[in-house]
Design a protein around this motif. Structure first.
Motif, PDB file in Angstrom:
ATOM      1  N   ARG A  75     -64.671  30.243  71.712  1.00  0.00           N
ATOM      2  CA  ARG A  75     -64.995  30.645  73.065  1.00  0.00           C
ATOM      3  C   ARG A  75     -64.139  29.864  74.066  1.00  0.00           C
ATOM      4  NH1 ARG A  75     -70.452  28.513  75.321  1.00  0.00           N
ATOM      5  NH2 ARG A  75     -71.378  29.561  73.556  1.00  0.00           N
ATOM      6  N   LEU A 104     -60.439  30.839  74.254  1.00  0.00           N
ATOM      7  CA  LEU A 104     -60.194  32.045  75.051  1.00  0.00           C
ATOM      8  C   LEU A 104     -60.334  31.726  76.536  1.00  0.00           C
ATOM      9  CD1 LEU A 104     -61.925  35.009  73.165  1.00  0.00           C
ATOM     10  CD2 LEU A 104     -59.590  34.209  73.015  1.00  0.00           C
ATOM     11  N   PHE A 105     -61.296  30.876  76.883  1.00  0.00           N
ATOM     12  CA  PHE A 105     -61.448  30.477  78.283  1.00  0.00           C
ATOM     13  C   PHE A 105     -60.175  29.810  78.794  1.00  0.00           C
ATOM     14  CE2 PHE A 105     -66.374  29.979  78.628  1.00  0.00           C
ATOM     15  CZ  PHE A 105     -66.500  31.330  78.355  1.00  0.00           C
ATOM     16  N   ARG A 148     -57.122  30.084  77.730  1.00  0.00           N
ATOM     17  CA  ARG A 148     -56.025  31.050  77.885  1.00  0.00           C
ATOM     18  C   ARG A 148     -56.245  31.949  79.086  1.00  0.00           C
ATOM     19  NH1 ARG A 148     -56.053  33.968  72.488  1.00  0.00           N
ATOM     20  NH2 ARG A 148     -54.524  35.309  73.461  1.00  0.00           N
ATOM     21  N   ALA A 149     -57.489  32.377  79.290  1.00  0.00           N
ATOM     22  CA  ALA A 149     -57.776  33.255  80.432  1.00  0.00           C
ATOM     23  C   ALA A 149     -57.505  32.525  81.746  1.00  0.00           C
ATOM     24  CB  ALA A 149     -59.227  33.729  80.382  1.00  0.00           C
ATOM     25  N   ASP A 168     -53.782  32.172  82.268  1.00  0.00           N
ATOM     26  CA  ASP A 168     -53.001  33.380  82.477  1.00  0.00           C
ATOM     27  C   ASP A 168     -53.415  34.103  83.744  1.00  0.00           C
ATOM     28  OD1 ASP A 168     -50.857  34.819  81.206  1.00  0.00           O
ATOM     29  OD2 ASP A 168     -52.243  36.504  81.165  1.00  0.00           O
ATOM     30  N   LYS A 169     -54.685  34.164  84.019  1.00  0.00           N
ATOM     31  CA  LYS A 169     -55.141  34.895  85.201  1.00  0.00           C
ATOM     32  C   LYS A 169     -56.430  34.280  85.710  1.00  0.00           C
ATOM     33  CE  LYS A 169     -54.881  39.448  87.029  1.00  0.00           C
ATOM     34  NZ  LYS A 169     -54.905  40.883  86.816  1.00  0.00           N
ATOM     35  N   ALA A 183     -59.178  36.528  87.110  1.00  0.00           N
ATOM     36  CA  ALA A 183     -59.959  37.252  86.109  1.00  0.00           C
ATOM     37  C   ALA A 183     -60.997  36.323  85.497  1.00  0.00           C
ATOM     38  CB  ALA A 183     -59.039  37.807  85.029  1.00  0.00           C
ATOM     39  N   ARG A 231     -62.384  33.747  86.914  1.00  0.00           N
ATOM     40  CA  ARG A 231     -63.446  33.558  87.902  1.00  0.00           C
ATOM     41  C   ARG A 231     -64.390  34.748  87.913  1.00  0.00           C
ATOM     42  NH1 ARG A 231     -59.426  31.870  91.474  1.00  0.00           N
ATOM     43  NH2 ARG A 231     -59.228  29.640  91.136  1.00  0.00           N
ATOM     44  N   ALA A 232     -63.819  35.936  87.798  1.00  0.00           N
ATOM     45  CA  ALA A 232     -64.650  37.143  87.815  1.00  0.00           C
ATOM     46  C   ALA A 232     -65.623  37.149  86.644  1.00  0.00           C
ATOM     47  CB  ALA A 232     -63.764  38.393  87.771  1.00  0.00           C
ATOM     48  N   MET A 233     -65.296  36.417  85.600  1.00  0.00           N
ATOM     49  CA  MET A 233     -66.191  36.361  84.451  1.00  0.00           C
ATOM     50  C   MET A 233     -67.092  35.133  84.507  1.00  0.00           C
ATOM     51  SD  MET A 233     -63.780  37.799  81.448  1.00  0.00           S
ATOM     52  CE  MET A 233     -62.220  37.436  82.173  1.00  0.00           C
ATOM     53  N   TYR A 264     -70.108  37.519  94.743  1.00  0.00           N
ATOM     54  CA  TYR A 264     -68.919  36.790  95.221  1.00  0.00           C
ATOM     55  C   TYR A 264     -69.170  36.206  96.599  1.00  0.00           C
ATOM     56  CZ  TYR A 264     -65.882  38.426  91.559  1.00  0.00           C
ATOM     57  OH  TYR A 264     -65.299  38.642  90.357  1.00  0.00           O
ATOM     58  N   THR A 319     -58.804  42.935  86.275  1.00  0.00           N
ATOM     59  CA  THR A 319     -59.311  41.609  85.949  1.00  0.00           C
ATOM     60  C   THR A 319     -59.183  41.334  84.463  1.00  0.00           C
ATOM     61  OG1 THR A 319     -61.526  42.449  85.599  1.00  0.00           O
ATOM     62  CG2 THR A 319     -60.994  41.691  87.807  1.00  0.00           C
ATOM     63  N   MET A 364     -53.596  38.486  76.769  1.00  0.00           N
ATOM     64  CA  MET A 364     -54.525  38.651  75.657  1.00  0.00           C
ATOM     65  C   MET A 364     -54.559  40.092  75.176  1.00  0.00           C
ATOM     66  SD  MET A 364     -57.799  36.434  76.668  1.00  0.00           S
ATOM     67  CE  MET A 364     -57.748  34.665  76.708  1.00  0.00           C
ATOM     68  N   LEU A 373     -70.894  35.052  74.331  1.00  0.00           N
ATOM     69  CA  LEU A 373     -69.770  34.820  73.418  1.00  0.00           C
ATOM     70  C   LEU A 373     -70.040  33.588  72.542  1.00  0.00           C
ATOM     71  CD1 LEU A 373     -66.801  35.609  72.742  1.00  0.00           C
ATOM     72  CD2 LEU A 373     -66.094  34.014  74.501  1.00  0.00           C
ATOM     73  N   LEU A 411     -69.620  30.314  70.175  1.00  0.00           N
ATOM     74  CA  LEU A 411     -68.694  29.192  70.243  1.00  0.00           C
ATOM     75  C   LEU A 411     -67.493  29.423  69.329  1.00  0.00           C
ATOM     76  CD1 LEU A 411     -68.908  26.819  72.000  1.00  0.00           C
ATOM     77  CD2 LEU A 411     -70.124  25.580  70.214  1.00  0.00           C
TER      78      LEU A 411
END
Lengths: 309, 509
Positions: free
Chosen positions: A169, A172-173, A175-176, A179-180, A183, A185-187, B61, B97, B102, B115, B117
């Protein structure tokens, strides 16, 4: 008679192999740390300063406690403290992370020299090496195959990191975020938190590399001990295309190339000594030129790297 | 699909007198509306009417300054998208977004709040495949997002929300990057899910066709306030439009003049180019555009249109073939562009046609700043002349900007497009224009303006090559239509003889 001479020309590849394992280890640890940091979208040039702080702290703790492992841990911790400062600085609005990194180099090295003055003379307990050359009677082979456990630790780290980026997990965080960030933050991912943790973990590894320098190879505390390895590690990460396992190969290549000059000198080729000493840099340039084409994009580069905010 | 945890009907969403201020600026004032469970609700309004702000309040937001957001009968304090997600509210944004570096699978997984771990990819992949079987459209799971076209990225965004099992889905202009067939497919599928009472949808759109075909109720905002609401079946489109605009406003439409197309201006001969991943994306395109005609390239996004436009604007090297302008080979150098007067209106103009941190005036002068009359004696740059020139075009093309010195990156999408249009078409010397999705994401007024500019250019004898994913728009503007599929042109007809069904079939392959 030197070690290499007794083996004749065979001494050269063996010395290069030894150099790759011995000299490559700090590169490996620092570049793995930098790889993690950059994957989160920030650069930490300050690892050069972390390396010095780590080397000094490890040496000082080892002198005072007589336990090199305590020194190692202390070096990692000291690295994390410096990393935290960098993380806070580099994430201020309108602060450029390169500039913050340069400030951290100066701060880290100044701090290391200030506290390290007293430790230039005393001798510290060193980290042990594992003898993989026990089967050979050649001292050259034995010395090339004397490997510090930190090397294996570094190898484990890069493979773990590869797996971490792909299948966890938090990987992936990272990398996200790198990279962006929008995006991420939106998650609901905390960009600040992920970057701070990445930078601190990366600095921990660089601190260990510093300990390796002062407690294993070359194994003493001087102010010139890092020799720009923290900066070179940043280049190695680009060279490795932000791939942790790539960092392993790049570090070995660099460490081996570093040993080429001294190895050739020991078999009697002493002309062009300085030229051969420059071989790691020439090699890096060559590989860079050969692997970069304008047709392919720089695969693997985190999208937010170098972007402000 | 993980449909186990939540109750079957979607919750009710109600906004009561929501007010949001940014400093002294009131973005929303006393906005109230209700999205009934299992309905398709449209939110209409011009750009800047406060639609995005209000949905961002729902998504957490922004914190509303006043008013209540009620979900399933209780007032909720939604502080982050994560809170919204827990209430079953998900949103598909206008800007993507998804994380470009990836894969599709990684992006879908990443969105999950639970998700694990450690990710067991084998298990996740089989779950994802199972989910995709029930999904309305397919996207390759292993593909990296950066290799996907806009339309496919949008599909991933929608899939992501469906995968999260959101029960109230907020869509911000979801079809602006889709073909009409894709849009119908996507919205039709959402409509069925709404009919099955599995989903409530709140959609922000500019397209009345979508409102009348798919929506049950509408809420209209104007200048941040509620300007109207009602059931779609009780309202006509002109009533909706007048509520949106405030008064009956008529679009200024330039008629297509009857023209005999002139000499061939732009000619493509067997042009080939690779995608970013090195695979051939444009596989031998031959096409000619004559003066005074608009040739429209239709196609589902990702069939090589982007690469073709990038070849024509010099961003991507061609691997084969040649481009000729007025009979001479054309290599997209600045000198040749200036000599032949070939201009481009690329998609995402802020990224492809602007220096975002430079001022509006400087961006308008990008093609001419080093030439007389803008440069003094043809060599020295002149700030004042650049600024004066910028001011003139800002006024003529009605660019809404704080001033000629504002960074162009701070302008809204429609105004960036206007500024670029002023640069490319303003001087009136263009011989050819290549335009790619020029109206993507713009409101009625801006779309109308850009259409009339394109038609005016064509009437003045400019050869226009228009790449557009909106088929209705393409057919309205073009004189000749071609279809691009799999990097090749597979259909060509004058627009009067074009068969819509055949175009759709060729687009689909």
């Amino acid at each position: 008679m030197t070690d290499a001479e007794s083996l004749g020309w065979w001494g050269v590849p063996i010395a290069v192999l030894g150099g790759a394992l011995r000299g490559g280890t700090p590169f490996l640890l620092v570049s793995a740390g930098e790889c993690l940091t950059e994957k989160s979208g920030k650069t930490n040039l300050g690892l050069e300063g972390v390396l010095l702080i780590g080397a000094m702290t490890a040496y000082a703790v080892s002198v005072n406690t007589g336990n090199p492992w305590a020194g190692l841990l202390a070096a990692g911790m000291a690295g994390m403290v410096l990393g935290f400062i960098h993380a806070v600085l580099a994430q201020q609005p309108k602060v450029n992370d390169i500039a913050a990194g340069i400030a951290m180099i100066i701060f880290g090295s100044g701090l290391a020299f200030f506290f390290g003055k007293a430790y230039i003379q005393p001798v510290a307990e060193q980290l042990p090496g594992i003898e993989f050359g026990w089967w050979s009677s050649h001292p050259a082979i034995r010395s090339a195959l004397r490997i510090c456990p930190l090397f294996f630790f570094g190898v484990a780290v890069v493979f773990l990191m590869q797996w971490f980026f792909e299948s966890t997990r938090w990987g992936l965080f990272v990398r996200a975020v790198g990279d962006k960030p929008d995006a991420a933050r939106a998650m609901g991912i905390s960009v600040w938190g992920v970057r701070t943790c990445s930078i601190m973990a990366g600095s921990f590894l660089a601190g260990l590399a510093g300990a390796y320098l002062s407690l294993y190879y070359p194994g003493s505390w001087t102010e010139k001990i890092s020799g720009g390895q923290g900066m070179i590690a940043v280049a190695l990460v680009i060279f490795a295309r932000w791939n942790p396992v790539g960092c392993l190969w790049a570090s070995l290549l660099f460490g081996g190339a570093q040993a080429l000059g001294p190895a050739l000198q020991s078999v009697g080729i002493s002309s062009y000594y300085y030229l051969f000493n420059a071989s790691p840099y020439i090699l890096t340039l060559l590989v860079m030129v050969l692997t970069c084409t304008n047709k392919k994009q720089l695969a693997g580069q985190p999208g937010a790297l170098g972007a402000s905010s | 699909m993980r449909s186990d945890t939540r109750h079957s009907t979607p919750p009710e969403l109600e906004l009561v007198k929501v007010t949001k201020r940014f400093g002294s600026f009131t973005a929303n004032e006393d906005v109230s509306f209700k999205v009934e469970p299992g309905t398709f609700h449209a939110l209409l309004g011009e750009n800047g009417a406060g639609k995005s702000t209000i949905v961002k309040c729902i998504m957490g937001y922004h914190a509303a300054d006043d008013g209540d957001i009620i979900v399933a009968g209780a007032s909720r304090d939604i502080r982050s998208p994560y809170d919204a997600c827990k209430l079953g509210i998900g949103m598909v944004y206008q800007h993507f977004t998804v994380v470009p570096a990836m894969t599709v699978a990684e992006n879908l997984i990443l969105a999950r709040p639970d998700l694990p771990l450690f990710i067991n990819w084998k298990k996740e992949y089989s779950r994802l495949r199972e989910f995709l079987e029930t999904a309305p459209f397919q996207v390759p799971l292993e593909a990296q997002i950066s290799e996907l076209a806009a339309g496919q990225k949008q599909k991933v965004e929608i899939l992501k929300q469906l995968y999260l099992n959101s029960q109230i889905l907020i869509l911000d202009e979801p079809t602006s990057v889709l073909t009409p067939q894709e849009a119908d497919e996507v919205l039709g599928m959402m409509r069925r899910m709404v009919d099955d009472k599995k989903l409530s949808v709140l959609i922000i759109t500019h397209k009345f066709r979508e409102v009348t075909t798919y929506c049950d109720e509408i809420t209209i905002l104007r200048k941040g306030k509620l300007a109207g609401a009602g059931k779609v079946k009780d309202l006509t489109t002109s009533e909706m439009a007048s509520m949106m605009m405030g008064e009956q406003r008529k679009g200024k439409t330039i008629q297509k003049a009857e023209l005999k197309p002139g000499a061939t201006v732009l000619e493509l001969r067997d042009v080939r180019a690779n995608r970013d991943n090195g695979i051939e994306g444009v596989c031998g395109v031959s096409l000619s555009v004559r003066a005074g005609e608009i040739v429209g390239i239709a196609g589902i996004s990702g069939n090589g249109q982007r690469e073709l436009v990038e070849v024509l604007d010099g961003q991507r090297p061609a691997t084969g073939g040649e481009v000729r302008v007025a009979g001479e080979p054309f290599h997209m150098t600045r000198a040749e562009i200036s000599k032949h007067q070939i201009y481009v209106l690329p998609e995402e103009p802020l990224r492809n046609a602007c220096a975002p941190l430079m001022s509006v005036a400087e961006n308008i002068a990008l093609r001419t700043f080093d030439r007389p009359p803008l440069a003094i004696a043809g060599t020295l740059l002149s700030d004042s002349r650049v600024r004066a020139n910028g001011r003139q075009w800002i006024e003529r093309f009605n660019v809404k900007t704080p001033g000629p010195d504002a960074a162009i990156g701070t302008l809204s999408g429609g105004n960036v497009q206007r500024a670029v249009l002023a640069r490319e078409l303003g001087p009136g010397t263009a011989k050819a224009l290549v335009a790619a999705n020029p109206c993507f994401g713009l409101d009625f007024a801006a779309v109308d303006f850009i259409h009339s500019q394109l038609l005016a250019a064509r009437n003045n004898g400019v050869a226009v090559l228009l790449v557009c994913e909106d088929l209705d728009e393409l057919l309205a503007l073009s004189d000749r239509v071609v279809v691009m599929n799999g990097g090749k042109l597979v259909y060509e007809a004058p627009v009067a003889e074009a068969n819509i069904r055949e175009i759709g079939e060729r687009m689909a392959g």
